[in-house]
Design a protein around this motif. Structure first.
Motif, short mmCIF file in Angstrom:
data_model
loop_
_atom_site.label_atom_id
_atom_site.label_comp_id
_atom_site.label_asym_id
_atom_site.label_seq_id
_atom_site.Cartn_x
_atom_site.Cartn_y
_atom_site.Cartn_z
N PHE A 190 0.84 -1.21 0.00
CA PHE A 190 0.00 0.00 0.00
C PHE A 190 0.87 1.26 0.00
N LEU A 191 1.81 1.32 0.93
CA LEU A 191 2.73 2.46 0.97
C LEU A 191 3.70 2.41 -0.19
N GLY A 192 4.23 1.23 -0.50
CA GLY A 192 5.23 1.12 -1.56
C GLY A 192 4.73 1.65 -2.88
N LEU A 193 3.50 1.33 -3.24
CA LEU A 193 2.92 1.79 -4.50
C LEU A 193 2.78 3.31 -4.51
N ALA A 194 2.30 3.88 -3.40
CA ALA A 194 2.14 5.34 -3.31
C ALA A 194 3.51 6.03 -3.41
N LEU A 195 4.51 5.43 -2.81
CA LEU A 195 5.85 6.00 -2.84
C LEU A 195 6.44 5.93 -4.24
N VAL A 196 6.26 4.80 -4.92
CA VAL A 196 6.75 4.67 -6.29
C VAL A 196 6.13 5.75 -7.18
N ASN A 197 4.83 5.92 -7.08
CA ASN A 197 4.15 6.93 -7.90
C ASN A 197 4.64 8.34 -7.59
N ARG A 198 4.86 8.62 -6.30
CA ARG A 198 5.35 9.95 -5.91
C ARG A 198 6.75 10.19 -6.47
N LEU A 199 7.59 9.18 -6.42
CA LEU A 199 8.96 9.29 -6.95
C LEU A 199 8.94 9.51 -8.46
N LEU A 200 8.05 8.80 -9.14
CA LEU A 200 7.94 8.97 -10.59
C LEU A 200 7.50 10.40 -10.93
N LEU A 201 6.58 10.94 -10.16
CA LEU A 201 6.13 12.32 -10.38
C LEU A 201 7.27 13.32 -10.18
N ARG A 202 8.21 12.98 -9.30
CA ARG A 202 9.35 13.85 -9.04
C ARG A 202 10.49 13.62 -10.03
N GLY A 203 10.27 12.72 -11.01
CA GLY A 203 11.27 12.52 -12.06
C GLY A 203 12.29 11.45 -11.79
N TYR A 204 12.08 10.65 -10.76
CA TYR A 204 13.03 9.57 -10.45
C TYR A 204 12.78 8.35 -11.34
N SER A 205 13.83 7.57 -11.55
CA SER A 205 13.69 6.22 -12.07
C SER A 205 13.66 5.29 -10.87
N VAL A 206 12.74 4.35 -10.86
CA VAL A 206 12.51 3.53 -9.67
C VAL A 206 12.74 2.05 -9.98
N ARG A 207 13.58 1.45 -9.18
CA ARG A 207 13.76 0.00 -9.23
C ARG A 207 12.96 -0.60 -8.07
N ILE A 208 11.99 -1.41 -8.40
CA ILE A 208 11.10 -1.98 -7.39
C ILE A 208 11.62 -3.37 -7.01
N LEU A 209 11.85 -3.55 -5.72
CA LEU A 209 12.32 -4.84 -5.23
C LEU A 209 11.12 -5.64 -4.72
N VAL A 210 10.95 -6.84 -5.27
CA VAL A 210 9.87 -7.72 -4.84
C VAL A 210 10.47 -9.07 -4.44
N ASP A 211 9.68 -9.86 -3.70
CA ASP A 211 10.17 -11.12 -3.16
C ASP A 211 9.97 -12.31 -4.08
N ASN A 212 8.96 -12.24 -4.95
CA ASN A 212 8.60 -13.43 -5.70
C ASN A 212 7.87 -13.07 -6.99
N GLN A 213 7.59 -14.11 -7.78
CA GLN A 213 6.93 -13.93 -9.06
C GLN A 213 5.50 -13.40 -8.90
N GLU A 214 4.84 -13.77 -7.82
CA GLU A 214 3.47 -13.30 -7.58
C GLU A 214 3.43 -11.77 -7.46
#
Length: 365
Positions: free
Chosen positions: A65-89
């Motif tokens: 929930f927070l991670g998604l909001a943070l990714v979107n906020r970073l994208l709006l600020r012009g960042y490139s974001v590498r998202i770390l996830v645990d699994n294929q799901e």
């Protein structure tokens, strides 16, 4: 059908593993060529390259929930974001979020995904390689979906925090790290102390023994995870800030963030009675993360309490309970049982930083 599906899943797993290795290899290649690339460049060209590199950050638990909001906020600020996830799901969840519009489609070229376990430091180092900053959102869920947040989950969170901090410190590209802790790591203090300050701010720490006694596992996990992060940051010279948010709310928050929501509210009656039950909208929290991160090379330091509302009246408590789908007495019932000491929550440190940062953002637009 079962065999075919298994083969497809195995094929997808290999595909994303190859993708992860390719990202790491490319980052290593770029660093090895760095000196050659810089030859003959003017100072303005180098500044532009540094700016591009500074805009690559990693977000752990980016599907939360927070991670998604943070990714979107970073994208709006012009960042490139590498998202770390645990699994294929989790990768599939990200695809669904992109299709549903939860993630900014216009910035697809600025998003990459890396699969890594937070139990493996080497894998984390590879995931962080090339990133100038890491946001460790500490988003954990109960695998069985029934206990809310158990004592064993607290220990898992502490170990994950330790591994992430060590990986950050050992990854040469990482300059700054922001850890998401919790307001619960600040408010659970021993009220029997006669000299206990009534002000609860960024200098306040919860009492570990009290959390154990009351079986406040979520508070305990956040408290110990933050403490171990600060210990490693000091030992390994990692530049760290932590944000301690109240109960995270927002659209459908109890449905999209059920484990943390229910776990946070253990002890809610006592928090409410003492004026310590606070909430924060997930968008505001994401903005706070970015603001603190961007100020780390200037004025940001230490811990920041983050909330935008204190639940102070019964009608507010009843509304919150209704949004979560629990009986109101889980929050505001039996509040007279507790010692009528009323504390004051302060997020003044974050408000001052945010006001300066937002003015700068507007000045850039």
């Amino acid at each position: 059908m079962g065999i075919a599906r298994a083969q497809d899943e195995e094929s997808e797993r290999r595909e994303f593993e190859d993708f992860r290795k390719t990202l790491v290899a490319l980052a290593a290649t770029e660093r090895s060529k760095e000196n050659d690339d810089f030859k003959g460049l003017t100072s303005s060209h180098i500044a532009d390259l540094d700016l591009q590199l500074d805009k690559l950050v990693c977000v752990t638990s980016g599907v939360s929930f927070l991670g998604l909001a943070l990714v979107n906020r970073l994208l709006l600020r012009g960042y490139s974001v590498r998202i770390l996830v645990d699994n294929q799901e989790d990768v599939e969840k990200l695809r669904e979020m992109q299709v549903s519009g939860e993630m900014m489609m216009a910035c697809n070229n600025k998003i990459s995904v890396v699969i890594a376990k937070q139990t493996e430091i080497q894998g984390l180092m590879e995931a962080f390689d090339g990133c100038r900053g890491v946001f460790h959102t500490s988003a954990f869920v109960d695998p069985s979906g029934i206990s809310g947040y158990s004592k064993s989950m607290a220990e898992i969170e502490v170990k994950a925090s330790e591994n992430v901090m060590k990986a950050c410190a050992r990854t040469s590209s990482v300059r700054n790290c922001v850890l998401t802790s919790s307001l619960l790591a600040c408010i659970w203090r021993d009220s029997s102390q006669h000299d206990l300050p009534l002000l609860v701010n960024h200098d306040s720490w919860s009492n570990e023994a009290l959390c154990m006694e009351k079986k406040l596992w979520f508070a305990l996990g956040k408290l110990k995870a933050e403490k171990v992060a600060w210990k490693i940051a000091e030992e390994m010279s990692l530049k760290l800030t932590t944000i301690c948010p109240g109960l995270i709310t927002g659209p459908q928050f109890s449905h999209r963030n059920p484990t943390a929501t229910i776990a946070y509210l253990k002890g809610a009656q006592e928090m409410y009675a003492k004026g310590l039950l606070a909430t924060v909208d997930v968008i505001r929290l994401a903005e706070a993360h970015v603001a603190v991160f961007e100020a780390m090379n200037k004025t940001a330091f230490g811990r920041y309490i983050c909330f935008d509302r204190i639940i102070a009246r019964d009608e507010e408590a009843e509304k919150l309970a209704s949004e979560i789908g629990i009986p109101p007495n889980r929050i505001c019932g039996n509040s007279l049982e507790f010692i009528p000491t009323h504390f004051e929550l302060s997020n003044k440190k974050l408000i001052n930083l945010m006001s300066r940062t937002i003015r700068n953002w507007h000045g850039q637009s």
